[in-house]
Design a protein around this motif. Structure first.
Motif, PDB file in Angstrom:
ATOM      1  N   GLY A 164       0.678  -1.261  -0.061  1.00 27.95           N
ATOM      2  CA  GLY A 164       0.036  -0.111   0.030  1.00 27.95           C
ATOM      3  C   GLY A 164       0.915   1.376   0.155  1.00 27.95           C
ATOM      4  N   GLY A 165       1.831   1.295  -0.720  1.00 26.45           N
ATOM      5  CA  GLY A 165       2.689   2.540  -0.610  1.00 26.45           C
ATOM      6  C   GLY A 165       4.205   2.526  -0.773  1.00 26.45           C
ATOM      7  N   GLU A 166       4.715   2.199   0.287  1.00 25.79           N
ATOM      8  CA  GLU A 166       6.371   2.019   0.238  1.00 25.79           C
ATOM      9  C   GLU A 166       7.012   1.121  -0.714  1.00 25.79           C
ATOM     10  N   PHE A 167       6.219   0.004  -0.896  1.00 22.98           N
ATOM     11  CA  PHE A 167       6.716  -1.136  -1.843  1.00 22.98           C
ATOM     12  C   PHE A 167       5.909  -1.332  -2.999  1.00 22.98           C
ATOM     13  N   SER A 168       6.413  -1.470  -4.157  1.00 27.51           N
ATOM     14  CA  SER A 168       5.838  -1.425  -5.516  1.00 27.51           C
ATOM     15  C   SER A 168       5.149  -3.073  -5.625  1.00 27.51           C
ATOM     16  N   ALA A 169       5.811  -4.087  -4.888  1.00 26.68           N
ATOM     17  CA  ALA A 169       5.604  -5.166  -5.324  1.00 26.68           C
ATOM     18  C   ALA A 169       3.892  -5.812  -4.706  1.00 26.68           C
ATOM     19  N   PHE A 170       3.682  -6.908  -5.096  1.00 27.58           N
ATOM     20  CA  PHE A 170       2.249  -7.201  -5.018  1.00 27.58           C
ATOM     21  C   PHE A 170       2.264  -8.840  -4.776  1.00 27.58           C
ATOM     22  N   SER A 171       1.312  -9.242  -3.933  1.00 30.09           N
ATOM     23  CA  SER A 171       1.153 -10.836  -3.955  1.00 30.09           C
ATOM     24  C   SER A 171      -0.228 -11.000  -4.438  1.00 30.09           C
ATOM     25  N   VAL A 172      -0.575 -12.460  -4.883  1.00 28.25           N
ATOM     26  CA  VAL A 172      -1.954 -12.830  -5.400  1.00 28.25           C
ATOM     27  C   VAL A 172      -2.243 -13.932  -5.131  1.00 28.25           C
ATOM     28  N   ARG A 173      -3.528 -14.106  -4.326  1.00 31.24           N
ATOM     29  CA  ARG A 173      -4.241 -15.207  -3.866  1.00 31.24           C
ATOM     30  C   ARG A 173      -3.263 -16.053  -3.077  1.00 31.24           C
ATOM     31  N   GLY A 174      -2.762 -15.437  -2.079  1.00 31.45           N
ATOM     32  CA  GLY A 174      -1.977 -16.339  -1.256  1.00 31.45           C
ATOM     33  C   GLY A 174      -0.369 -16.417  -1.536  1.00 31.45           C
ATOM     34  N   GLY A 175      -0.237 -16.057  -2.722  1.00 30.40           N
ATOM     35  CA  GLY A 175       1.465 -16.386  -3.131  1.00 30.40           C
ATOM     36  C   GLY A 175       2.222 -15.006  -2.378  1.00 30.40           C
ATOM     37  N   GLY A 176       3.504 -14.687  -2.895  1.00 26.48           N
ATOM     38  CA  GLY A 176       4.269 -13.858  -2.423  1.00 26.48           C
ATOM     39  C   GLY A 176       4.696 -13.064  -3.647  1.00 26.48           C
ATOM     40  N   PRO A 177       5.416 -11.894  -3.552  1.00 28.21           N
ATOM     41  CA  PRO A 177       5.892 -10.717  -4.584  1.00 28.21           C
ATOM     42  C   PRO A 177       6.725 -11.851  -5.646  1.00 28.21           C
ATOM     43  N   ASN A 618      12.527 -28.963   0.550  1.00 30.46           N
ATOM     44  CA  ASN A 618      11.224 -28.670  -0.012  1.00 30.46           C
ATOM     45  C   ASN A 618      10.035 -29.375   1.119  1.00 30.46           C
ATOM     46  N   GLY A 619      10.286 -28.806   2.219  1.00 25.87           N
ATOM     47  CA  GLY A 619       9.565 -29.253   3.373  1.00 25.87           C
ATOM     48  C   GLY A 619       8.285 -28.786   3.615  1.00 25.87           C
ATOM     49  N   GLY A 620       7.923 -27.651   2.868  1.00 21.03           N
ATOM     50  CA  GLY A 620       6.824 -27.040   3.201  1.00 21.03           C
ATOM     51  C   GLY A 620       5.484 -27.348   2.528  1.00 21.03           C
ATOM     52  N   ASP A 621       4.321 -27.037   2.913  1.00 24.30           N
ATOM     53  CA  ASP A 621       3.048 -27.264   2.061  1.00 24.30           C
ATOM     54  C   ASP A 621       1.997 -26.054   2.632  1.00 24.30           C
ATOM     55  N   GLY A 622       0.992 -26.065   1.842  1.00 26.20           N
ATOM     56  CA  GLY A 622      -0.052 -25.171   2.193  1.00 26.20           C
ATOM     57  C   GLY A 622      -1.217 -25.104   1.411  1.00 26.20           C
ATOM     58  N   THR A 623      -2.501 -24.287   1.740  1.00 24.32           N
ATOM     59  CA  THR A 623      -3.523 -23.959   1.035  1.00 24.32           C
ATOM     60  C   THR A 623      -3.794 -22.502   1.053  1.00 24.32           C
ATOM     61  N   ALA A 624      -4.801 -22.260   0.025  1.00 28.20           N
ATOM     62  CA  ALA A 624      -5.138 -20.930  -0.071  1.00 28.20           C
ATOM     63  C   ALA A 624      -6.634 -20.894  -0.876  1.00 28.20           C
ATOM     64  N   ALA A 625      -7.381 -20.128  -0.394  1.00 26.31           N
ATOM     65  CA  ALA A 625      -8.937 -20.145  -0.756  1.00 26.31           C
ATOM     66  C   ALA A 625      -9.587 -18.634  -0.527  1.00 26.31           C
ATOM     67  N   GLY A 626     -10.448 -18.465  -1.664  1.00 25.85           N
ATOM     68  CA  GLY A 626     -11.195 -17.286  -1.367  1.00 25.85           C
ATOM     69  C   GLY A 626     -12.113 -16.942  -2.467  1.00 25.85           C
ATOM     70  N   ILE A 627     -12.643 -15.844  -2.270  1.00 16.36           N
ATOM     71  CA  ILE A 627     -13.534 -15.385  -3.262  1.00 16.36           C
ATOM     72  C   ILE A 627     -13.352 -13.876  -3.569  1.00 16.36           C
ATOM     73  N   ILE A 660       0.562 -25.599  11.569  1.00 17.20           N
ATOM     74  CA  ILE A 660       0.037 -24.472  10.630  1.00 17.20           C
ATOM     75  C   ILE A 660      -0.086 -23.101  11.052  1.00 17.20           C
ATOM     76  N   TYR A 661       0.244 -22.280  10.245  1.00 18.86           N
ATOM     77  CA  TYR A 661       0.474 -20.758  10.533  1.00 18.86           C
ATOM     78  C   TYR A 661      -0.314 -20.021   9.310  1.00 18.86           C
ATOM     79  N   ASP A 662      -0.696 -18.583   9.366  1.00 20.87           N
ATOM     80  CA  ASP A 662      -0.876 -17.873   8.358  1.00 20.87           C
ATOM     81  C   ASP A 662       0.237 -17.636   7.358  1.00 20.87           C
ATOM     82  N   SER A 663      -0.165 -17.611   6.174  1.00 22.91           N
ATOM     83  CA  SER A 663       1.127 -17.316   5.037  1.00 22.91           C
ATOM     84  C   SER A 663       1.370 -15.649   5.414  1.00 22.91           C
ATOM     85  N   GLU A 664       2.620 -15.443   4.730  1.00 23.90           N
ATOM     86  CA  GLU A 664       2.876 -13.855   5.131  1.00 23.90           C
ATOM     87  C   GLU A 664       2.098 -12.902   4.589  1.00 23.90           C
TER      88      GLU A 664
END
Length: 792
Positions: A164-177, A618-627, A660-664
Motif C-alpha cells: 500500500g505505498g512504500e513497496f511496489s511489489a504485490f502478491s496474488v491469492r496467497g502467493g508472495g511477490p 522442500n519441506g513446506g506445503d499449504g493451501t489458499a482459498a477465497g472469493i 500450521i500458520y497464516d502465510s505472510e
C-alpha cells in the motif's frame, strides 16, 4: 467594390482559420487484424463513439481518421463475422498522429447455423477465461496513488495484496511477490523494481520503484490464476507488459526536471526508415535533497537511473521485428551520519549497495499465409550486484548524541556478490484450424550462468531468532552467525527447457474448452515436470458466461535459494494445484461484473529450517482459498470506476513441529473503490479508497540484557509463533488531479498524486530494536507527488 473586397476578405479569413484549425486537429491511425492469425482485416468499420468521424480499413488493414479535436475517445471497430470491439482511452493530441497499433478482433462464435456476435469494451482471451484483467496506458497513468507505476496500479484488482505505498511489489491469492511471472514484450524479466532487498522483512516485500517511467507501458495483461500452459516457472500469477512502440508518423518529446532529478523521453519516427518507430526513455533520480527537505535523512542516499530503448520495424506485411534494450543501475548508501539522524538511533545498519540490471531482446513475428503466425524471441539478460554490510553502535554521551567520529563501527561484517547472465530463446506457433479452434505450440530454452558468493568476514550476532534455530547453548538468547556455517561461493551453469501445447476449441452451445499441457526440465537438478491444464467457458447468454479452470503449476526455486549452498542444487520445483470457478456478466458494453472463487494447494515449498544455516529443503506445503468480486466500468461519457472485494485465507506448514500458520501475505478482507471523472479535456480528477486486514506478524518474547553486561546492553527477540498476530488494519484514500494544457507547439502535462491523503499511520512492517528491546513501526504517511512535464 467595398462589398466585393469585404466578401473576399471574409472568404480568405475563413479559409485561413479553417487551415489553422485543421492544423490543430489530430489523427488516429492503426491497423485491424485477426486475433488468431494476425492477418489484416479488410473493410472493418472504425468509428469514434459519440461523433460522426470514422473510416474503413484498406487492403492491408490500416485506417486513418483525421480532423479530430483534442480529447480522450472511445473507438468502435466492427465487421461482419467478428465480435465488435470498443477500444477505450484513445488520447488525441493536436497536430499529432495517435497510433493505436494492431487492434485484434476475435471471430464470432458459430452456434448451430447462427453466428453469435458480441460487443464489449473489455479485451477477452478465449484461452484464459478466468482471472484475466487488462490495463491501458491511460488507466495506468491516472491510477490514484500509483504515480504511473503499473505495479502499484494492479493493487486495485481483486485478489491482489500489496503493502500500500512504500513497496511496489504485490502478491496474488496467497502467493508472495516473487511468485509472479513478469513478462516484458514476451521476455521473462523480474528485475523490474529498484531496491528489491534489504533486511529479511524488507526483502520479502519486494522492490520500491519501477524501472519504467510513467506512460512507458502501453498495455498490461494480468492473469490472477488458472493461466494456460503458455506460461510457466511461476505458480501464482502472470503480468504481461507491452512497452509502447515508437510512433512512425509524428514525433513527441517530453521531459521534466525537479528536486529529485529528471527525465527525457522521445517517441517518434527513426527518420532512417519510414517503417521504423523509436521509443527512448532516460531517467535519473536522486533522493538526497528531497529527504533533506522533509527531514528524513535517516533513510540514507538512494539513487537510480533507467535507460530504455525500443525500436519497431514493419519489414513487410508479413514480418515485424522489434528490439528492446534496458539498463537500470542503482546505488544505495547508509552511513553513520544517517544512523545518527534516526530517532533514538533505531536504524544502526551500515551498507553500500550497487546493482546493475540489463536486458537486450529481439522479437520477430512472421505471418504464415492466412492461418497462423510464428513468434520468436531471443534475449540476453544480466544482473550484477555488490553489497557490503556493517553496523554502527552509537550511544549517548552525557545525555548528548555522539559525533560521527565518536561512534564505534564494524564496517565490513559481510559482502554479497551476485552475477547472473541468462541467454534465452522462445518460439511459439499459433495455428487457426477453423473459425472455432486455435492451436498454440511452443518451446523455450534458457542458459543461466550464476556466480554468487556470501562472505561473512567475522563472527556476527543476530538478536532475532526462532526457537527452532540452532543454538549450542539454549540459555544463550541470541544467535552466533559463524562464517564456517554461512559462507558460500556458487559458480555454475544451468540449462533448462520447456515445451507446451494448448488448444482452444469452441463447441456446440457456445462451450469453449482450452486443454493444455506443459513440460519443463532442469539440467541442474536433473528433474522434469509435467503440467496438465484445462479451462472452459460456457456462454449462458450474449451477456453472461460461466468459467472454470484447473491445472498444475510449477515454480523454479529462486537463484538465491539455489546458490546459497551446494545441496540446494537438488531442490525440486514448488508445485501448486489451481481450481477456479467464476461468473462474468456484462450489464452494458463498458460495465462488467465478475465473481470468482478459487482453491489452491501447495506442496514442495522451499523452506529454511534453520536461519543459522543456508540449507533449504522442500519441506513446506499449504493451501489458499477465497472469493473475488469486482464491478468495473471502463472510461466512457467522461467517467470510470471500479469496486472490488476479496475474501481470502492462506495457510502454510513447514513441518518443523510448529504446526500450521497464516502465510505472510494472508489478508482476509480487501476492499477497493475507485472513481474518476474527466471534467473537460484539460482536467481529470480521481480517487481510490482501499481497506485491507492487517498483515500477519510474528508472536515473540523479548529477552533483556542477553550479554549480562552493564556496558553493552542488548535485547533479543525470540519468535514463538510465526504470523500468529496481525498488524493494524490498513486503509487509505489516494487522490489524483491531472491537468493538460496545449499551447500551440507544446503542452504542459502535470499531475498531483496524494498517497494516504488523510495521513493514517499504516504500518507495513515492524523493525526490532536490539538496543532498546522495542519495535519501530515503518510505513508511509501522507505523501504528495507533483509531476510536471513539458511536451513537444
Amino acid at each position: 467594390m467595398r462589398k466585393i473586397f469585404y466578401v473576399l476578405f471574409m472568404i480568405i479569413g475563413y479559409i485561413c482559420h479553417s487551415f489553422v484549425l485543421a492544423q490543430q486537429l489530430g489523427t488516429i491511425t492503426g491497423r485491424v487484424v485477426d486475433k488468431n492469425t494476425k492477418q489484416p482485416i479488410v473493410g472493418a468499420n472504425v468509428v469514434i463513439v459519440s461523433t460522426t468521424l470514422g473510416a474503413s480499413t484498406d487492403q492491408n488493414g490500416f485506417f486513418s481518421i483525421k480532423g479530430i479535436q483534442e480529447n480522450v475517445y472511445q473507438i468502435k471497430i466492427s465487421i461482419v463475422g467478428y465480435n465488435t470491439l470498443l477500444k477505450n482511452d484513445v488520447r488525441v493530441i493536436h497536430e499529432k498522429s495517435t497510433e493505436v497499433g494492431d487492434i485484434e478482433l476475435s471471430e464470432s462464435t458459430i452456434v448451430g447455423q447462427e453466428i453469435v456476435v458480441t460487443s464489449s469494451g473489455f479485451e477477452e482471451q478465449k484461452e484464459a477465461p478466468v482471472s484475466y484483467f487488462t490495463y491501458s496506458q491511460e488507466e495506468i497513468w491516472r491510477s490514484p496513488g500509483a504515480v504511473g507505476d503499473i505495479f502499484r496500479a494492479v493493487e486495485a484488482l481483486p485478489g491482489v495484496s500489496s503493502s500500500g505505498g512504500e513497496f511496489s511489489a504485490f502478491s496474488v491469492r496467497g502467493g508472495g511477490p516473487h511468485d509472479n511471472l513478469i513478462l516484458i514484450d514476451n521476455i521473462p524479466f523480474d528485475k523490474v523494481s529498484h531496491f528489491d532487498g534489504g533486511n529479511e522483512q524488507q526483502e520479502s516485500q519486494g522492490g520500491r520503484f519501477s524501472i519504467f517511467t510513467p506512460g512507458l507501458i502501453d498495455q498490461a495483461k494480468f492473469y490472477a490464476g488458472g493461466f494456460s500452459s503458455q506460461f510457466g516457472s511461476k505458480h501464482s500469477s502472470v503480468i504481461d507488459l507491452t512497452v509502447k512502440e515508437g510512433n512512425r508518423t509524428s514525433a513527441t518529446v517530453n521531459g521534466r526536471a525537479d528536486i529529485t532529478g529528471g527525465e527525457v523521453n522521445y517517441n517518434g519516427p527513426s527518420y532512417l526508415d519510414k517503417s521504423t518507430g523509436i521509443l527512448v526513455s532516460a531517467r535519473y533520480t536522486n533522493f538526497k535533497e528531497i529527504l533533506k527537505l522533509i527531514g528524513r535523512t535517516d533513510n540514507g542516499l538512494p539513487s537510480f537511473s533507467d535507460f530504455i530503448l525500443k525500436t519497431s520495424t514493419d519489414i513487410d506485411p508479413s514480418n515485424k521485428i522489434s528490439f528492446l534494450g534496458i539498463f537500470a543501475p542503482e546505488h544505495y548508501e547508509h552511513n553513520v551520519e544517517h544512523v545518527l539522524a534516526s530517532k533514538d538511533f533505531f536504524n544502526t545498519d551500515l551498507f553500500t549497495h550497487q546493482e546493475d540490471k540489463a536486458l537486450l531482446a529481439l522479437n520477430w513475428r512472421l505471418l504464415f499465409g492466412t492461418t497462423g503466425f510464428l513468434q520468436n524471441s531471443i534475449y540476453y539478460r544480466w544482473n550484477d550486484q555488490n553489497s557490503r554490510f556493517g553496523r554502527a553502535y552509537p550511544e549517548y554521551i552525557n545525555g548528548n548524541a555522539p559525533t560521527v567520529d565518536q561512534v564505534p563501527t564494524r564496517n565490513n561484517i559481510s559482502d554479497t556478490k551476485v552475477k547472473e547472465i541468462e541467454l534465452g530463446w522462445k518460439s511459439s506457433f499459433t495455428y487457426s484450424i477453423g473459425r472455432n479452434s486455435t492451436l498454440i505450440n511452443g518451446v523455450e530454452v534458457k542458459r543461466l550462468s550464476l556466480n554468487s558468493s556470501y562472505t561473512l568476514n567475522q563472527t556476527d550476532t543476530s538478536y532475532v531468532f526462532d526457537r527452532s534455530d540452532y543454538r549450542p547453548d539454549l540459555s544463550q538468547y541470541f544467535l552466533i552467525r559463524d562464517p564456517a556455517r554461512l559462507n558460500f561461493h556458487f559458480d555454475d551453469v544451468q540449462y533448462s527447457a520447456a515445451a507446451f501445447s494448448t488448444l482452444s476449441l469452441t463447441m456446440h452451445e457456445a462451450l469453449t474448452l482450452n486443454p493444455g499441457i506443459r513440460f519443463e526440465y532442469s539440467d541442474l537438478s536433473k528433474k522434469s515436470y509435467l503440467s496438465p491444464r484445462l479451462s472452459a467457458t460456457y456462454a449462458v447468454s450474449g451477456e453472461t458466461r460461466i468459467n472454470v479452470a484447473t491445472g498444475i503449476y510449477y515454480q523454479v526455486p529462486t537463484f538465491k535459494e539455489i546458490a546459497s549452498d551446494e545441496q540446494n542444487k537438488n531442490l525440486s520445483y514448488e508445485r501448486a494445484y489451481h481450481v477456479i470457478m467464476g461468473l462474468t456478466t456484462y450489464f452494458t458494453e463498458d460495465l462488467k461484473f465478475t465473481a470468482e472463487t478459487y482453491y489452491k494447494k501447495f506442496d514442495n515449498l522451499v523452506v529454511q529450517p534453520d536461519r543459522t544455516s543456508p540449507i533449504r529443503t522442500n519441506g513446506g506445503d499449504g493451501t489458499a482459498a477465497g472469493i473475488d468480486l469486482s464491478l468495473v466500468r471502463r472510461f466512457s461519457n467522461q467517467y470510470y470506476g471500479q469496486i472490488s472485494y476479496s475474501y481470502a485465507y492462506s495457510k502454510r506448514d513447514d513441518h518443523n513441529g510448529e504446526g500450521i500458520y497464516d502465510s505472510e501475505f494472508n489478508q482476509p478482507h480487501t476492499v477497493n473503490i475507485l472513481f474518476g471523472y474527466q471534467v473537460n479535456q484539460e482536467w481529470t480528477i480521481s480517487a481510490k479508497w482501499k481497506y485491507a486486514t492487517g498483515k500477519p506478524t510474528d508472536a515473540f518474547v523479548v529477552h533483556p540484557d542477553v550479554h549480562n553486561s552493564p556496558n553493552f546492553i542488548r535485547y533479543s527477540k525470540e519468535i514463538t509463533a510465526h504470523f500468529a498476530k496481525r498488524l493494524p488494519a490498513f486503509h487509505s484514500l489516494n487522490l489524483r488531479i491531472d491537468y493538460r494544457k496545449q499551447f500551440n507547439s507544446f503542452a504542459i502535462v502535470s499531475f498531483l498524486d496524494i498517497l494516504n491523503s488523510y495521513d493514517r499511520s499504516n504500518v507495513n512492517l515492524r523493525r526490532f530494536l536490539e538496543a532498546s528491546g522495542k519495535e519501530q513501526d515503518e510505513g508511509i504517511p501522507i505523501l504528495p507527488t507533483i509531476g510536471v512535464r513539458i511536451e513537444f
